[in-house]
Design a protein around this motif. Structure first.
Motif, PDB file in Angstrom:
ATOM      1  N   THR A   1     -16.124  11.941  -4.227  1.00  0.00           N
ATOM      2  CA  THR A   1     -16.841  12.331  -5.453  1.00  0.00           C
ATOM      3  C   THR A   1     -17.829  11.275  -5.929  1.00  0.00           C
ATOM      4  N   LEU A   2     -17.558  10.019  -5.534  1.00  0.00           N
ATOM      5  CA  LEU A   2     -18.331   8.874  -6.040  1.00  0.00           C
ATOM      6  C   LEU A   2     -18.398   8.907  -7.561  1.00  0.00           C
ATOM      7  N   ASN A   3     -17.237   9.291  -8.156  1.00  0.00           N
ATOM      8  CA  ASN A   3     -17.160   9.404  -9.616  1.00  0.00           C
ATOM      9  C   ASN A   3     -15.706   9.244 -10.026  1.00  0.00           C
ATOM     10  N   PHE A   4     -15.406   8.150 -10.720  1.00  0.00           N
ATOM     11  CA  PHE A   4     -14.025   7.867 -11.103  1.00  0.00           C
ATOM     12  C   PHE A   4     -13.503   8.915 -12.086  1.00  0.00           C
ATOM     13  N   SER A   5     -14.334   9.329 -13.013  1.00  0.00           N
ATOM     14  CA  SER A   5     -13.886  10.306 -14.015  1.00  0.00           C
ATOM     15  C   SER A   5     -13.570  11.653 -13.359  1.00  0.00           C
ATOM     16  N   GLU A   6     -14.440  12.104 -12.457  1.00  0.00           N
ATOM     17  CA  GLU A   6     -14.221  13.381 -11.764  1.00  0.00           C
ATOM     18  C   GLU A   6     -12.976  13.305 -10.876  1.00  0.00           C
ATOM     19  N   SER A   7     -12.792  12.165 -10.213  1.00  0.00           N
ATOM     20  CA  SER A   7     -11.617  11.988  -9.367  1.00  0.00           C
ATOM     21  C   SER A   7     -10.331  12.008 -10.198  1.00  0.00           C
ATOM     22  N   ALA A   8     -10.387  11.375 -11.387  1.00  0.00           N
ATOM     23  CA  ALA A   8      -9.225  11.388 -12.282  1.00  0.00           C
ATOM     24  C   ALA A   8      -8.897  12.804 -12.703  1.00  0.00           C
ATOM     25  N   ARG A   9      -9.927  13.586 -13.012  1.00  0.00           N
ATOM     26  CA  ARG A   9      -9.708  14.971 -13.439  1.00  0.00           C
ATOM     27  C   ARG A   9      -9.054  15.788 -12.330  1.00  0.00           C
TER      28      ARG A   9
ATOM     29  N   ASN B   1      -8.108  -0.682  -7.761  1.00  0.00           N
ATOM     30  CA  ASN B   1      -8.102  -2.152  -7.865  1.00  0.00           C
ATOM     31  C   ASN B   1      -6.922  -2.744  -7.084  1.00  0.00           C
ATOM     32  N   GLU B   2      -5.762  -2.126  -7.211  1.00  0.00           N
ATOM     33  CA  GLU B   2      -4.573  -2.600  -6.495  1.00  0.00           C
ATOM     34  C   GLU B   2      -4.756  -2.481  -4.987  1.00  0.00           C
ATOM     35  N   LEU B   3      -5.372  -1.376  -4.549  1.00  0.00           N
ATOM     36  CA  LEU B   3      -5.610  -1.200  -3.120  1.00  0.00           C
ATOM     37  C   LEU B   3      -6.582  -2.259  -2.599  1.00  0.00           C
ATOM     38  N   GLU B   4      -7.612  -2.551  -3.385  1.00  0.00           N
ATOM     39  CA  GLU B   4      -8.585  -3.568  -2.978  1.00  0.00           C
ATOM     40  C   GLU B   4      -7.922  -4.946  -2.884  1.00  0.00           C
TER      41      GLU B   4
ATOM     42  N   ASN C   1      -7.170  14.835  -9.979  1.00  0.00           N
ATOM     43  CA  ASN C   1      -5.803  14.392  -9.660  1.00  0.00           C
ATOM     44  C   ASN C   1      -4.875  14.391 -10.872  1.00  0.00           C
ATOM     45  N   GLY C   2      -5.370  14.867 -11.997  1.00  0.00           N
ATOM     46  CA  GLY C   2      -4.531  14.948 -13.187  1.00  0.00           C
ATOM     47  C   GLY C   2      -4.184  13.598 -13.782  1.00  0.00           C
ATOM     48  N   LEU C   3      -5.068  12.637 -13.644  1.00  0.00           N
ATOM     49  CA  LEU C   3      -4.824  11.296 -14.159  1.00  0.00           C
ATOM     50  C   LEU C   3      -5.938  10.908 -15.125  1.00  0.00           C
ATOM     51  N   THR C   4      -5.781   9.759 -15.777  1.00  0.00           N
ATOM     52  CA  THR C   4      -6.846   9.216 -16.613  1.00  0.00           C
ATOM     53  C   THR C   4      -7.753   8.346 -15.753  1.00  0.00           C
ATOM     54  N   GLN C   5      -8.953   8.146 -16.240  1.00  0.00           N
ATOM     55  CA  GLN C   5      -9.888   7.304 -15.486  1.00  0.00           C
ATOM     56  C   GLN C   5      -9.371   5.864 -15.316  1.00  0.00           C
ATOM     57  N   PRO C   6      -8.784   5.251 -16.365  1.00  0.00           N
ATOM     58  CA  PRO C   6      -8.233   3.894 -16.180  1.00  0.00           C
ATOM     59  C   PRO C   6      -7.126   3.850 -15.129  1.00  0.00           C
ATOM     60  N   SER C   7      -6.331   4.942 -15.036  1.00  0.00           N
ATOM     61  CA  SER C   7      -5.255   4.961 -14.056  1.00  0.00           C
ATOM     62  C   SER C   7      -5.812   4.978 -12.633  1.00  0.00           C
ATOM     63  N   ILE C   8      -6.833   5.794 -12.385  1.00  0.00           N
ATOM     64  CA  ILE C   8      -7.472   5.824 -11.071  1.00  0.00           C
ATOM     65  C   ILE C   8      -8.054   4.446 -10.744  1.00  0.00           C
ATOM     66  N   SER C   9      -8.727   3.848 -11.738  1.00  0.00           N
ATOM     67  CA  SER C   9      -9.318   2.521 -11.528  1.00  0.00           C
ATOM     68  C   SER C   9      -8.248   1.499 -11.172  1.00  0.00           C
ATOM     69  N   HIS C  10      -7.111   1.580 -11.835  1.00  0.00           N
ATOM     70  CA  HIS C  10      -6.020   0.643 -11.568  1.00  0.00           C
ATOM     71  C   HIS C  10      -5.543   0.772 -10.118  1.00  0.00           C
TER      72      HIS C  10
ATOM     73  N   MET D   1       0.833  -1.199   0.000  1.00  0.00           N
ATOM     74  CA  MET D   1       0.000   0.000   0.000  1.00  0.00           C
ATOM     75  C   MET D   1       0.872   1.255   0.000  1.00  0.00           C
ATOM     76  N   ASP D   2       0.452   2.273  -0.810  1.00  0.00           N
ATOM     77  CA  ASP D   2       1.210   3.523  -0.796  1.00  0.00           C
ATOM     78  C   ASP D   2       0.275   4.706  -0.582  1.00  0.00           C
ATOM     79  N   ILE D   3       0.877   5.867  -0.342  1.00  0.00           N
ATOM     80  CA  ILE D   3       0.107   7.069  -0.016  1.00  0.00           C
ATOM     81  C   ILE D   3      -0.790   7.490  -1.177  1.00  0.00           C
ATOM     82  N   ASN D   4      -0.314   7.345  -2.405  1.00  0.00           N
ATOM     83  CA  ASN D   4      -1.121   7.745  -3.558  1.00  0.00           C
ATOM     84  C   ASN D   4      -2.403   6.930  -3.668  1.00  0.00           C
TER      85      ASN D   4
END
Length: 302
Positions: free
Chosen positions: A21-29, A43-46, A31-40, A7-10
């Motif tokens: 936000t309960l929204n992956f796309s909004e969260s990606a925006r 998923n890793e944390l889970e 944090n300056g990331l893509t939606q697949p990156s946030i999902s990844h 587990m890491d801080i990010n």
């Protein structure tokens, strides 16, 4: 959380963002990331936690019970990490931290001079001061318990571990009770035979005791020791109370009660005591470097 070693801080940061936000796309925006990156990352944390944090489909994102339970802990961890980063940055920039100093009582005037300048320049740094006896100072230097030492030059361990700055030098003095018949006469060691003599003990103040005995021997005087104390301050008090005479560092009378004592300086190089500011290398505390810089300027012309 048996699988949580990676587990890491990010991951925590992104989990909190999605939970808010309960929204992956909004969260990606945000944090300056893509939606697949946030999902990844989620998923890793889970995988590391061994449980689902969100229930998501094409239309909604909902925190699971495990997600609700984990959220306050994730926020606490992130807050602690942020505070630690700020504190470390402050230490590196000299805006905080602690400086631990061990000092002989006879170094009080020099210590006060350094502290006045240091605390004016760096008011956010906490300074802890312990006044030590000779033996305690020597032990502290060998055990590296302090950042800075105000000590006698000969207390500094030999070798390359410690660096020093010479601060002051003073003569040892013969201390008489103020009303002693020899107090106002020229110092003559031959007249001291039979006088009750008070000294620091060889176990508690080995360096000072050794120097005193050598000074006496070089002048043909064998003291009649009637009392030994763990600190030179106790010698000064006892002399002032009329219990005998003694030899102490002259500077002690400037920082400790000496109204009933008359000090007579002892001439000669062997009666000189050289004081230093010492620190060990490598320097791990940035506050030490800042203190040394101030001391170098204060004593370079002394």
């Amino acid at each position: 959380m048996g699988k949580g070693s990676g587990m890491d801080i990010n991951q925590l940061k992104y989990f909190i963002s999605v939970a808010q936000t309960l929204n992956f796309s909004e969260s990606a925006r945000r944090n300056g990331l893509t939606q697949p990156s946030i999902s990844h990352h989620i998923n890793e944390l889970e995988k590391q936690l061994g449980c689902r944090l969100f229930i998501r489909d094409k239309r909604s994102v909902v925190l699971t019970d495990a997600g609700h339970a984990f959220l306050p802990h994730a926020m606490e961890i992130l807050e602690i990490a942020d505070k630690a980063a700020i504190q470390l940055a402050s230490l590196q920039e000299g805006r905080g931290g602690t400086l631990k100093i061990a000092a002989l009582t006879t170094c009080s005037a020099v210590l006060q001079r350094c502290l006045g300048e240091f605390c004016t320049r760096h008011p956010d740094i906490v300074v802890d001061i312990d006044f030590t006896s000779g033996r305690a100072q020597t032990l502290a230097m060998n055990e590296s318990n302090y950042d800075i030492h105000f000590a006698v030059d000969e207390m500094v361990p030999p070798g390359e571990t410690f660096r020093t700055i010479k601060t002051t030098a003073e003569q040892l003095c013969l201390a008489f009770p103020k009303n002693h018949p020899l107090a106002n006469e020229p110092l003559d060691f031959s007249k001291l035979a039979g006088e009750r003599f008070i000294s620091v003990s060889p176990t508690d103040g080995p360096a000072l005791h050794d120097q005193i005995m050598k000074v006496c021997a070089a002048r043909g005087y064998t003291p009649r020791v009637v009392g030994q104390y763990d600190r030179a301050e106790a010698v000064l008090l006892s002399v002032g109370a009329g219990l005998g005479i003694g030899i102490i560092p002259g500077g002690l009378s400037r920082v400790f009660y000496a109204e009933n004592v008359k000090l007579v300086p002892i001439e000669g190089e062997d009666a000189l005591r050289s004081y230093v500011l010492a620190w060990s290398r490598p320097i791990k505390n940035p506050a030490v470097t800042m203190f040394i810089e101030i001391a170098e300027k204060l004593f370079k012309n002394d």
